[in-house]
Design a protein around this motif. Structure first.
Motif, PDB file in Angstrom:
ATOM      1  N   MET A   1       0.850  -1.189   0.000  1.00  0.00           N
ATOM      2  CA  MET A   1       0.000   0.000   0.000  1.00  0.00           C
ATOM      3  C   MET A   1       0.887   1.241   0.000  1.00  0.00           C
ATOM      4  N   ILE A   2       0.709   2.095  -1.000  1.00  0.00           N
ATOM      5  CA  ILE A   2       1.493   3.325  -1.114  1.00  0.00           C
ATOM      6  C   ILE A   2       0.582   4.507  -0.808  1.00  0.00           C
ATOM      7  N   LEU A   3       0.909   5.236   0.236  1.00  0.00           N
ATOM      8  CA  LEU A   3       0.099   6.367   0.663  1.00  0.00           C
ATOM      9  C   LEU A   3       0.352   7.568  -0.246  1.00  0.00           C
ATOM     10  N   THR A   4      -0.739   8.168  -0.717  1.00  0.00           N
ATOM     11  CA  THR A   4      -0.636   9.363  -1.562  1.00  0.00           C
ATOM     12  C   THR A   4      -0.517  10.618  -0.714  1.00  0.00           C
ATOM     13  N   GLY A   5      -1.366  10.735   0.294  1.00  0.00           N
ATOM     14  CA  GLY A   5      -1.349  11.887   1.179  1.00  0.00           C
ATOM     15  C   GLY A   5      -1.728  11.478   2.582  1.00  0.00           C
ATOM     16  N   ASP A   6      -1.160  12.164   3.561  1.00  0.00           N
ATOM     17  CA  ASP A   6      -1.477  11.936   4.965  1.00  0.00           C
ATOM     18  C   ASP A   6      -2.256  13.156   5.442  1.00  0.00           C
ATOM     19  N   TYR A   7      -3.525  12.952   5.807  1.00  0.00           N
ATOM     20  CA  TYR A   7      -4.419  14.066   6.084  1.00  0.00           C
ATOM     21  C   TYR A   7      -4.738  14.249   7.564  1.00  0.00           C
ATOM     22  N   HIS A   8      -3.932  13.635   8.432  1.00  0.00           N
ATOM     23  CA  HIS A   8      -4.149  13.769   9.871  1.00  0.00           C
ATOM     24  C   HIS A   8      -2.789  13.762  10.555  1.00  0.00           C
TER      25      HIS A   8
END
Length: 258
Positions: free
Chosen positions: A1-8
């Motif tokens: 799983m490759i995270l695109t954006g971290d929003y927290h």
């Protein structure tokens, strides 16, 4: 799983340990495309955001974006304050923010004794003493969360059922119907496997977030990856992985109304 954006992610503007720039630089280092700075809401008594510091936070996000080349969003993790769903992000403050998260937290300026009793005392007692929550407490929390989702353009519910108790399927249905994400939080164990499956079965969409309170945890997904090995949550319903970007409700609301 490759995270695109971290929003927290949290910073020294509430009770995180890193600066906005440090969080953004870490995001760039690990290959993220964007990041949100989502410090705690204004009515978090111990370490919430303060209005007088908002110009500095907005400036820091702009400067970090310029320096790193990433989208660095000004966000908030608002607090649920009463049974009617009120949060501590007022509409007059909307222009300052890009991302609107919300969750149940302790030590908040609750609206009434009943709200204080349920959201803090009862949830805390059942969590600390490992007591079975009453049906009335579950109904109260469920109603409060659903009311909030219906009333406000909330992008995501954070760490659902962490230190609190609700009917997760009913909350997820409301989130699905109103375009609010359910966050899979990689800092806290907040859903049992059975609860996570019930949420997934509603068809709601998800985002994965680190809830980082230190720079080294920005972009961390380990706890969620372990959950996904045990629970059947379709990857195509997680909107901030593998090159996908979320469709945030708050942005759409602002474009339409502000």
């Amino acid at each position: 799983m490759i995270l695109t954006g971290d929003y927290h992610t949290h910073t020294i503007y509430s009770h995180g340990k890193g600066t906005v720039l440090e969080n953004a630089m870490r995001a760039k280092e690990i290959g993220l495309k964007e990041i949100a700075i989502t410090d705690h809401g204004f009515e978090q008594m111990a370490f919430g955001l303060r209005h007088k510091r908002m110009p500095n936070l907005i400036r820091d996000c702009k400067e970090a974006s310029k320096e790193t080349g990433l989208n660095v969003y000004v966000g908030i993790e608002a607090n649920l304050c009463d049974e009617n769903g009120r949060t501590d992000l007022k509409e007059e403050d909307y222009p300052m923010f890009d991302i609107y998260l919300m969750g149940i937290h302790r030590f908040v300026k609750f609206d009434s004794f009943r709200d204080f009793w349920n959201l803090l005392v009862c949830n805390s007692a059942c969590t600390t003493l490992r007591l079975k929550p009453s049906k009335s407490l579950i109904r109260y929390n469920t109603r409060a969360l659903i009311n909030s989702i219906k009333k406000y353009p909330i992008d995501a519910i954070t760490h659902l059922n962490f230190l609190s108790f609700c009917d997760v399927a009913e909350v997820a249905k409301a989130a699905r119907d109103y375009g609010t994400y359910i966050e899979l939080n990689s800092k806290k164990t907040h859903l049992s496997d059975e609860e996570a499956q019930k949420v997934s079965d509603t068809g709601v969409r998800f985002i994965v977030d680190s809830d980082a309170h230190s720079v080294d945890r920005v972009g961390d997904t380990q706890r969620v990856e372990q959950l996904l090995e045990r629970v059947s949550i379709p990857r195509d319903r997680i909107d901030n992985i593998d090159g996908r970007f979320p469709h945030f409700r708050f942005k759409e609301f602002k474009e339409r109304n502000l």
